[in-house]
Write a protein that holds these residues in place. Sequence first.
Motif, PDB file in Angstrom:
ATOM      1  N   LYS A   1      -0.377  -0.793  -8.776  1.00  0.00           N
ATOM      2  CA  LYS A   1      -1.417  -0.030  -9.446  1.00  0.00           C
ATOM      3  C   LYS A   1      -0.760   1.257  -9.913  1.00  0.00           C
ATOM      4  CE  LYS A   1      -5.685  -0.438  -8.658  1.00  0.00           C
ATOM      5  NZ  LYS A   1      -7.069  -0.461  -8.107  1.00  0.00           N
TER       6      LYS A   1
ATOM      7  N   LYS B   1       0.127  -3.304  -4.362  1.00  0.00           N
ATOM      8  CA  LYS B   1      -1.184  -3.844  -3.983  1.00  0.00           C
ATOM      9  C   LYS B   1      -1.095  -5.247  -3.396  1.00  0.00           C
ATOM     10  CE  LYS B   1      -4.291  -1.883  -4.321  1.00  0.00           C
ATOM     11  NZ  LYS B   1      -4.816  -0.893  -3.347  1.00  0.00           N
TER      12      LYS B   1
ATOM     13  N   ASN C   1       0.803  -1.231   0.000  1.00  0.00           N
ATOM     14  CA  ASN C   1       0.000   0.000   0.000  1.00  0.00           C
ATOM     15  C   ASN C   1       0.836   1.281   0.000  1.00  0.00           C
ATOM     16  OD1 ASN C   1      -2.579  -1.326   0.036  1.00  0.00           O
ATOM     17  ND2 ASN C   1      -2.179  -1.822   2.186  1.00  0.00           N
TER      18      ASN C   1
END
Length: 224
Positions: free
Chosen positions: A204, A194, A176
Amino acid sequence: MYHIWQGDQKEYVTVSLLGDQLFKGIIFDSGSDIIVLFNGENFIYIPVSHIEYIVADTPDTEFAGPTNSPVIPLDDNKKNLSFESILKEAKGIYQELCVINKKYVYGKVLEVMEDYLVFYSPVHKKIYIPKKHIKWLIPYTPDELPYGLSEREFNWKQTEEGFKANFEQQLEVLLNKLIVLNMGEKTHHIGKVKSINGKMLELKTAKEKRTFVNIEHIQTIQCV
């Protein structure tokens, strides 16, 4: 087997690295998996795994050997010199470090873990670099710093941050978080982590595309 660099008389050689990169000089010292080349100006520490060939050569101009000892100390017993021992001795020393595909970073090693380094650059900040992708390192002399910076300008603040033992474990810490892979040479090398599935790292990207990168081919990681 006798090698051209094992005698007391240091022969001049050309060292060809994978990727069409050449160094010329004398092999000042060597270990099971590393050579230390003096090119007339710098001591260059080169892992054997990235060497394509070494050939005896003749210098184009008069060549003088080193007048000073290497910045990174070598093993006086000639028994324990290795890439790993050099990396540990290089901790805290300012240096140029080259990674596969001619990526250069300038700064110093903060930590040496099982299979990766934690490196600090005044430009790129903290970088994780798998050891297997390090092509060579060249230490600065004690009175030099990258970019002509002073110690104060170098601006590294020591923290109590801990690092995981190996590279894959450290990747888990980055879940993250926004990262840059391989110096951002491709657009899909920048994104938020991710997931990690086996040997694939899922990012991402800026355009919200799911991209999967093979961990084996990650050469550098910068945390944004």
